[in-house]
Design an enzyme around this catalytic site. Sequence first.
Site, PDB file in Angstrom:
ATOM      1  N   ASN A 195      19.322  43.738  53.356  1.00 37.47           N
ATOM      2  CA  ASN A 195      19.574  42.818  52.253  1.00 37.47           C
ATOM      3  C   ASN A 195      20.267  43.639  51.168  1.00 37.47           C
ATOM      4  OD1 ASN A 195      19.565  41.122  50.071  1.00 37.47           O
ATOM      5  ND2 ASN A 195      17.378  40.640  50.157  1.00 37.47           N
ATOM      6  N   SER A 221      38.627  40.064  46.068  1.00 35.05           N
ATOM      7  CA  SER A 221      39.191  38.718  46.177  1.00 35.05           C
ATOM      8  C   SER A 221      40.389  38.638  45.247  1.00 35.05           C
ATOM      9  CB  SER A 221      38.163  37.673  45.755  1.00 35.05           C
ATOM     10  OG  SER A 221      38.729  36.373  45.754  1.00 35.05           O
ATOM     11  N   TYR A 281      31.593  34.834  40.011  1.00 35.61           N
ATOM     12  CA  TYR A 281      32.207  35.402  41.220  1.00 35.61           C
ATOM     13  C   TYR A 281      33.389  36.294  40.846  1.00 35.61           C
ATOM     14  CZ  TYR A 281      34.536  35.368  45.817  1.00 35.61           C
ATOM     15  OH  TYR A 281      35.143  35.713  47.006  1.00 35.61           O
ATOM     16  N   ALA A 300      34.006  37.797  38.055  1.00 36.24           N
ATOM     17  CA  ALA A 300      33.576  39.002  37.352  1.00 36.24           C
ATOM     18  C   ALA A 300      33.110  40.063  38.349  1.00 36.24           C
ATOM     19  CB  ALA A 300      32.455  38.669  36.367  1.00 36.24           C
ATOM     20  N   LYS A 315      33.941  40.334  41.539  1.00 38.29           N
ATOM     21  CA  LYS A 315      35.063  40.808  42.356  1.00 38.29           C
ATOM     22  C   LYS A 315      35.970  41.746  41.556  1.00 38.29           C
ATOM     23  CE  LYS A 315      34.086  38.911  46.286  1.00 38.29           C
ATOM     24  NZ  LYS A 315      33.672  39.772  47.410  1.00 38.29           N
TER      25      LYS A 315
END
Lengths: 248, 76
Positions: free
Chosen positions: A64, A139, A153, A155, A157
Site C-alpha cells: 500500500n 500527468s 490531482y 497538485a 502530479k
Amino acid sequence: MYNPFSIEGRTILVTGAASGMGKATALLCARMGATVIAADYNEAGLQTTLAELEGSGHMAFAINLADDSTWTKLLSDAPTIDGFAGCAGIANMNPFPFISQTEMDKVFHVNFYGPVMLVNQLLKAKKLQKGSSVVFVSSVDGPKVVHAGNSVYSAAKNALVGMARNMAIDLAGKKIRVNCVLPGTTDTPLIRTANVTEEMLAETAKQFPLKRFGAPEDMANAIVYLLSEGSSFVTGTELVVDGGYCLI
Amino acid sequence: MEIKEFIANFAEQFDETEPEVFTPETAFRDLDEWNSFLALAIMAMVKSEYDVNLTADEMRDANTVQELFDTVKSHL
C-alpha cells in the site's frame, strides 16, 4: 540486431502492476527480457499479472503506497533493481471549494509521498543500483494543462515533476537517472469512474489530434525507453505522451 | 430533506445568478451562467450536504431543480 532500447537482463520494479499502465509496463518489461518485481495494492490483480509475465524469476509484492509499514517485505526480499517504474496512482475530481484535508492526504500519499519515499527507502536499503533509471508517471494534468475540479490531482502530479527534477541532480553522482512520463488521457480503469460515461469518453477522444486516447502500451513504451540505455543522457526531464492534446 | 433548503444550496453554487431566480421549476441548464463546471459543483454540493453520490447520467437527466431534488431524495 542491435537494440539501444533493450532492457534484457535488467530487474525492474513496477508499481501499479495489477492494472492499466503498470500492468502494460510489467508485461512489456518481461517480454523484453527483464525480470519484473511487480507491486500493487490489489493482490488478486497482482497475481494475475504475475501469471501473464513472460519468462521466469519474476516476483510480486502486495503493498500500500499510503502505508510504508507494508513495504517491509519488498525492501528486504526484493533483489537489487536497475529500474523503477512508478505507475500506481489514483484519480480525484472535486471542485476546489469542496476539497478536504483528508482527500488531499489520500491523493498525495498514493500519488506523491508513496512513490517518492519508496524510491528513498530503496536507496537506503541499497536496492537501487548505480546506473539505475527511475521513472515516475506524472500527468499532463498539472504540469501542462488543467481541468476544472482536478486541483488535488494536478497538485500531486506537479509535485512529482518538481521532485523528479531535483532527484535527478541529487542522484546524478550515482548515475541514477530520474524522469517523468506525462500521459495524456489514457484508457485505463482510472478514467472509467462512476461519473464518466462511454459517450463522454468518446466525445473527449475526438478532441485529440490523433483522435484516440492513449493506450496503456503507449505509456509502457515511453517508460521502457527511459529505463533503457538508449536514454542514458536523459535525466530530470518529462516525456509527454498525449497524442498532441496539449498542442491545441 | 426540504426543497427550499435544496434550492438555497443549489443557488449558492452560482456566482452571477441571483438566488431569487431559482424555483423548483427552474430549467437550470437554460441559465446564461450554466457550464460544465457548475455541474461538477452541484454534484460536489450534493455529496457534501446530503452525502449522495450523483452519477453523471443522473445529473444529465435532471432538467429542473425539482427533478434534481427528487433524484437526490430518492437516494436517501
